[in-house]
Design a protein around this motif. Structure first.
Motif, mmCIF file in Angstrom:
data_model
loop_
_atom_site.group_PDB
_atom_site.id
_atom_site.type_symbol
_atom_site.label_atom_id
_atom_site.label_comp_id
_atom_site.label_asym_id
_atom_site.label_seq_id
_atom_site.Cartn_x
_atom_site.Cartn_y
_atom_site.Cartn_z
ATOM 1 N N TRP A 1 2.348 -8.867 -7.565
ATOM 2 C CA TRP A 1 0.457 -8.513 -7.282
ATOM 3 C C TRP A 1 -0.111 -7.791 -8.487
ATOM 4 O O TRP A 1 -1.291 -6.828 -7.678
ATOM 5 C CB TRP A 1 0.828 -7.196 -6.094
ATOM 6 C CG TRP A 1 1.470 -7.383 -4.664
ATOM 7 C CD1 TRP A 1 0.935 -8.473 -3.917
ATOM 8 C CD2 TRP A 1 2.663 -7.460 -4.836
ATOM 9 N NE1 TRP A 1 1.973 -8.422 -2.811
ATOM 10 C CE2 TRP A 1 3.203 -8.362 -3.418
ATOM 11 C CE3 TRP A 1 3.873 -6.910 -5.772
ATOM 12 C CZ2 TRP A 1 4.498 -8.285 -3.216
ATOM 13 C CZ3 TRP A 1 5.516 -6.754 -4.996
ATOM 14 C CH2 TRP A 1 5.337 -7.544 -3.909
ATOM 15 N N ARG A 2 -0.280 -8.381 -9.525
ATOM 16 C CA ARG A 2 -0.600 -7.237 -10.989
ATOM 17 C C ARG A 2 -2.273 -8.163 -11.095
ATOM 18 O O ARG A 2 -2.764 -6.865 -11.986
ATOM 19 C CB ARG A 2 0.167 -8.115 -12.132
ATOM 20 C CG ARG A 2 0.200 -9.537 -12.576
ATOM 21 C CD ARG A 2 0.753 -9.996 -13.964
ATOM 22 N NE ARG A 2 0.761 -11.377 -13.714
ATOM 23 C CZ ARG A 2 2.059 -11.638 -13.402
ATOM 24 N NH1 ARG A 2 3.255 -11.211 -13.332
ATOM 25 N NH2 ARG A 2 2.034 -13.247 -14.217
ATOM 26 N N SER A 3 -2.521 -9.006 -10.503
ATOM 27 C CA SER A 3 -3.966 -9.419 -10.164
ATOM 28 C C SER A 3 -4.814 -8.163 -9.319
ATOM 29 O O SER A 3 -6.247 -7.842 -9.282
ATOM 30 C CB SER A 3 -4.566 -10.225 -9.775
ATOM 31 O OG SER A 3 -3.713 -10.854 -8.973
ATOM 32 N N GLU A 4 -4.107 -7.312 -8.809
ATOM 33 C CA GLU A 4 -5.187 -6.427 -8.114
ATOM 34 C C GLU A 4 -5.235 -4.530 -8.736
ATOM 35 O O GLU A 4 -4.460 -4.609 -9.091
ATOM 36 C CB GLU A 4 -3.663 -5.557 -6.166
ATOM 37 C CG GLU A 4 -3.097 -6.721 -5.389
ATOM 38 C CD GLU A 4 -4.495 -7.315 -4.727
ATOM 39 O OE1 GLU A 4 -4.827 -6.127 -3.885
ATOM 40 O OE2 GLU A 4 -4.012 -8.637 -3.762
ATOM 41 N N PRO A 5 -6.253 -4.439 -7.669
ATOM 42 C CA PRO A 5 -7.299 -3.470 -8.602
ATOM 43 C C PRO A 5 -5.710 -1.933 -8.766
ATOM 44 O O PRO A 5 -6.103 -1.735 -9.790
ATOM 45 C CB PRO A 5 -8.381 -3.433 -8.338
ATOM 46 C CG PRO A 5 -9.037 -4.953 -7.493
ATOM 47 C CD PRO A 5 -7.569 -5.367 -7.129
ATOM 48 N N VAL B 1 -3.100 -2.066 -8.116
ATOM 49 C CA VAL B 1 -1.688 -2.507 -8.772
ATOM 50 C C VAL B 1 -1.423 -1.704 -10.402
ATOM 51 O O VAL B 1 -1.750 -1.520 -11.067
ATOM 52 C CB VAL B 1 -1.100 -3.789 -9.004
ATOM 53 C CG1 VAL B 1 -0.021 -3.572 -9.723
ATOM 54 C CG2 VAL B 1 -0.278 -3.731 -7.168
ATOM 55 N N GLN B 2 -2.754 -2.430 -10.779
ATOM 56 C CA GLN B 2 -3.557 -2.586 -12.681
ATOM 57 C C GLN B 2 -4.204 -1.005 -12.279
ATOM 58 O O GLN B 2 -3.269 -0.614 -13.446
ATOM 59 C CB GLN B 2 -4.953 -2.933 -12.261
ATOM 60 C CG GLN B 2 -5.102 -4.843 -12.720
ATOM 61 C CD GLN B 2 -6.198 -5.252 -12.338
ATOM 62 O OE1 GLN B 2 -6.724 -4.851 -12.559
ATOM 63 N NE2 GLN B 2 -6.031 -6.384 -12.227
ATOM 64 N N ASP C 1 1.021 -1.217 0.019
ATOM 65 C CA ASP C 1 0.232 -0.342 0.616
ATOM 66 C C ASP C 1 0.649 1.009 0.292
ATOM 67 O O ASP C 1 0.297 2.328 -0.793
ATOM 68 C CB ASP C 1 -1.145 0.486 1.749
ATOM 69 C CG ASP C 1 -2.409 -1.080 0.487
ATOM 70 O OD1 ASP C 1 -2.316 -1.264 -0.371
ATOM 71 O OD2 ASP C 1 -2.530 -0.887 2.293
#
Length: 396
Positions: free
Chosen positions: A376-380, A382-383, A341
């Protein structure tokens, strides 16, 4: 009788004098309040140089004005720019008549361009700085012997160093050869003049290319130490900065003890920096935190790196390209320390800074941070951060 250039310059800068007097300061008392030399205040008020970005908040406080009002006091008028153009064109037509006033105006023009470096993309400055550098080089070769020629040659060395800095940054730190060629010109001129500060600065800039572009850490270390040796008797600022970059080279090489020793040496030299130092314009109180934080990041002490980098990012305001680098390193420190975060906050701040400046150093570090976010690319969140970076690239 004063020349039109002098009249315009005085008309432009007399507001600073008036404001100082209105709050009851002499040049001496203002210099004491700001911890600079009286001659520094005098140069500000004469228009020969502008206050560096890091000291402007303190200057505004001492003059009891806001940042915008201070900027208005420091703005250069179009009349002054016109008189500069006329004087320069006259010198280009009659180069043997170049005098110290012409040198001062050429120096002032370069200083004004230098102040833009941290606020705008380097590519937008290349044409103007390239033209200015060409004029300086021509006039340096034609100036009359003696002090005028020496001052022109010093300006030539400084202009070549600045041009190398711009080329490298505009190329996103990829065009090593062109940057090195400009720095080599500066070193050659400085050695011919016996000017250790100009030589040390050019060597230090060459060190940056090795460290942060070519990733040749041993060569970068050798250049940093050479720069420190060159300037050790003439400039605490240059010596301190060179030792900071030597420390970073040691950190890249995983030589912990040598890194700590170099950091201590840098802190000692920078602690002795004063307004009369010939390289004082290169000094910023945030230098130590920026480089020490990067050192501890490379050494794997992420907590210490985060502490130094977060504090430095909070203190950096006007140096936007430097702030983007600090925020990029802060992102890495938080990522590697397990604070996703916090890393995203720093990452988004870095991207915001880069939207206005396109700084090569910041761009490289932010892309490195983006690669380290892949787990962590699946985290919104991070996207979203990755999308902001792609939008930056599309706008470049």
């Amino acid at each position: 009788m004063e020349t039109p250039s002098r009249v315009a310059r005085v008309a432009c800068w007399h507001g600073l004098v008036r404001r100082r007097r209105a709050v009851g300061h002499t040049q001496e008392s203002l210099a004491e309040a700001l911890r600079v030399e009286r001659s520094t205040v005098a140069r500000w008020e004469s228009g020969k140089v502008a206050p560096q970005p890091w000291i402007r908040p303190r200057l505004a406080g001492a003059l009891q004005v806001g940042a915008e009002e201070l900027s208005e006091l420091l703005v250069v008028t179009s009349a002054d720019e016109q008189s500069f153009t006329e004087r320069t064109e006259y010198a280009l037509r009659y180069p043997s008549r170049v005098d110290l006033a012409t040198v001062a105006e050429l120096r002032g023009s370069m200083d004004s361009l230098g102040e833009c470096y941290d606020r705008v993309p380097s590519a937008t400055l290349l044409a103007r700085v390239g033209e200015h550098t060409s004029k300086v080089s021509f006039l340096a070769g034609e100036a009359p012997s003696g002090r005028v020629q020496r001052e022109m040659r010093i300006l030539q060395a400084d202009a070549a160093t600045f041009m190398g800095q711009l080329v490298w940054d505009a190329s996103q730190r990829r065009d090593h050869a062109t940057a090195r060629s400009y720095y080599a010109q500066s070193v050659e001129v400085a050695r011919h003049l016996g000017d250790p500060n100009a030589e040390g600065h050019a060597l230090l800039r060459t060190c940056y290319v090795s460290l942060y572009g070519a990733s040749d850490y041993r060569e970068g270390l050798d250049l940093a130490l050479q720069a420190a040796r060159t300037a050790r008797f003439t400039s605490h600022v240059l010596t301190g900065l060179a030792m900071l970059h030597a420390a970073e080279a040691y950190a890249y090489l995983r030589e912990d003890c040598e890194c700590e020793r170099a950091l201590a040496g840098a802190e000692r030299h920078l602690g002795h920096a004063h307004g009369a130092d010939a390289a004082h314009d290169l000094f910023s109180p945030t230098h130590f935190g920026r480089l020490a934080g990067s050192c501890y990041l490379s050494l794997g002490d992420y907590r210490k790196a985060e502490q130094l980098l977060a504090q430095t990012a909070a203190e950096l305001h006007d140096r936007r390209k430097s702030r983007a680098i600090v925020l990029g390193n802060l992102t890495l420190a938080r990522l590697r320390g397990g604070n996703l975060d916090g890393a995203l906050v720093a990452f988004n701040d870095a991207v915001s800074e880069l939207h206005g400046t396109r700084g090569g150093g910041g761009m490289n570090i932010v892309f490195r941070a983006a690669r380290e976010m892949r787990p962590w690319r699946s985290e919104p969140a991070v996207q979203d951060a990755q999308d902001r970076l792609m939008a930056l690239m599309e706008a470049t």
